[in-house]
Structures are given as structure tokens and as C-alpha cells.
Motif scaffolding. Sequence first.
Motif, mmCIF file in Angstrom:
data_model
loop_
_atom_site.group_PDB
_atom_site.id
_atom_site.type_symbol
_atom_site.label_atom_id
_atom_site.label_comp_id
_atom_site.label_asym_id
_atom_site.label_seq_id
_atom_site.Cartn_x
_atom_site.Cartn_y
_atom_site.Cartn_z
ATOM 1 N N UNK A 1 4.885 -7.153 8.312
ATOM 2 C CA UNK A 1 4.892 -8.365 9.131
ATOM 3 C C UNK A 1 6.198 -9.148 9.016
ATOM 4 N N UNK A 2 6.772 -9.193 7.829
ATOM 5 C CA UNK A 2 7.999 -9.964 7.618
ATOM 6 C C UNK A 2 9.242 -9.079 7.591
ATOM 7 N N UNK B 1 -4.270 -5.310 -6.756
ATOM 8 C CA UNK B 1 -4.131 -5.769 -5.377
ATOM 9 C C UNK B 1 -3.405 -4.728 -4.546
ATOM 10 N N UNK B 2 -4.033 -4.328 -3.448
ATOM 11 C CA UNK B 2 -3.393 -3.454 -2.470
ATOM 12 C C UNK B 2 -2.703 -4.344 -1.442
ATOM 13 N N UNK B 3 -1.383 -4.352 -1.476
ATOM 14 C CA UNK B 3 -0.622 -5.258 -0.627
ATOM 15 C C UNK B 3 -0.554 -4.736 0.806
ATOM 16 N N UNK B 4 -0.648 -5.664 1.758
ATOM 17 C CA UNK B 4 -0.620 -5.288 3.174
ATOM 18 C C UNK B 4 0.720 -4.655 3.544
ATOM 19 N N UNK C 1 0.484 -1.025 2.605
ATOM 20 C CA UNK C 1 -0.385 -0.278 3.528
ATOM 21 C C UNK C 1 0.368 0.063 4.812
ATOM 22 N N UNK C 2 1.076 -0.909 5.368
ATOM 23 C CA UNK C 2 1.816 -0.676 6.603
ATOM 24 C C UNK C 2 2.967 0.303 6.387
ATOM 25 N N UNK C 3 3.714 0.133 5.299
ATOM 26 C CA UNK C 3 4.847 1.019 5.036
ATOM 27 C C UNK C 3 4.393 2.464 4.852
ATOM 28 N N UNK C 4 3.238 2.660 4.207
ATOM 29 C CA UNK C 4 2.711 4.016 4.016
ATOM 30 C C UNK C 4 2.325 4.670 5.342
ATOM 31 N N UNK D 1 12.020 -4.757 -1.183
ATOM 32 C CA UNK D 1 10.746 -4.819 -1.901
ATOM 33 C C UNK D 1 9.667 -3.930 -1.284
ATOM 34 N N UNK D 2 9.792 -3.579 -0.015
ATOM 35 C CA UNK D 2 8.730 -2.781 0.606
ATOM 36 C C UNK D 2 9.212 -1.443 1.165
ATOM 37 N N UNK D 3 10.460 -1.059 0.857
ATOM 38 C CA UNK D 3 11.015 0.157 1.447
ATOM 39 C C UNK D 3 10.562 1.433 0.734
#
Length: 215
Positions: free
Chosen positions: A170-171, A155-158, A161-164, A176-178
Motif C-alpha cells: 500500500x505504501x 504478526x503476518x504483515x500485510x 502478504x502482498x509482496x509474496x 523493508x518490504x523488498x
Amino acid sequence: MNLDHARFAAFLSARLCHDIVSPAATMSLSLEMLDSPGSAEEKEQSERMLREGAHGVTATLQFLRYAFGSMGLQPGTADVHQFKKLTDEYLRFQKPSIDWDLGAPELSFAEARLIMNLIMVCLTATVRGGVIHVNVREENNQKTLTLTCKGDRLKLKEDVVKALKGEEPDHGWRPENIQPLFAKLTCDSLGGTLHARQMADGTVVFMATGIKHQG
């Protein structure tokens, strides 16, 4: 990037600490079991868990020191054998395996550091295991780094994708997404551009293009 430096450092530190918690917890539990009454078989199992936890902590710290610390900032050409060994040892304690195809004759420390960070990004897509194929090609003094994730239920998480892209998920930014954002900044410093996509067959591909020659 709508994120101040203090929060960025705090989130990244929390993310790195998370990687060390699991093997460290294994060591702590093993020590507790060794100090408690038990059979010889239970003591032997505790010793095995303690060794495994110690190896996990060591492998993770050495990998993170290269991927985020000063080791990956050195000038000049990286020792590819050492870089691959550190990565292989780190992935021993993760679910996916790795397949190397380093077609470029040399890698700088910065390029090796970027590959390590992209491998960590791959782990967000391979939480149930799989294989990470690392391909490096060089043409006209520019490198293309392609990391292809294959396996079941990728799964390619949204958020990733945005962080890259340097866009806030969105949240909001969280530990976890840094890390994908750090990968983007590392790629930017090399003059490159990051791409991420999920193919029709489920394969997830992360690519860094236009990586300029590092002397």
C-alpha cells in the motif's frame, strides 16, 4: 510487478546492508572502547563484544552469499549439513530459534536458497522471538516447503502478504518490504507458488508448493 530493475536492485542492496549494520556497529563500538581508557574488566567486555560482532558479520555474510549470491545458483545437490549450519549460525544473531524436519532425501542449491529466503520472511513475523519449524516433503517429484512460526505476539504483515504475491504494498516498495518479493521470484523460478496465512491460534505459516524436481 510495477518496479523497475534499478529500483529493485537498490532496495534489495539497502535491505542486505541493513542486516550487516548491527554486528558491524558492535565491532566499531568495541574498538572504540578498547582504544579508550578503562579497567581490565571493561577491556575484557570490549573484547567479548568485538568477537561477537565479528562472528555476527561473518555468519550474516555467509548466509546472505548463499541466499542471494552465486553460491545459491549452483547446479546440482546442496550439502544439507553446510546449508543447515550456515542457517543455524545466522539465526544465532536473530531472535527466533529453528527446528528442522527435512523429510526430502535431497535439496538442490536453488531449493536451499528458497528455504533461506523464506526463513528471512519468517523473521518479519517473529520480531519478538519464537520458533521457526522447517518442514520439507516430496511427492511425485514435487516438493512442498512449509515454514511454521510459533511464539507470542506473532504478526503476518500485510506488506509481506502482498509482496509474496508480487503486488506492490500500500505504501510502495521499500527496502523493508523488498525481500519477500525476492522470495517470490525465487519460488517462481522453481515453478512453485507461495502461500501465507495466520492461523486462529496466532501461528504464522509460509508455504511453497509445487516446487519441481531439480536435477
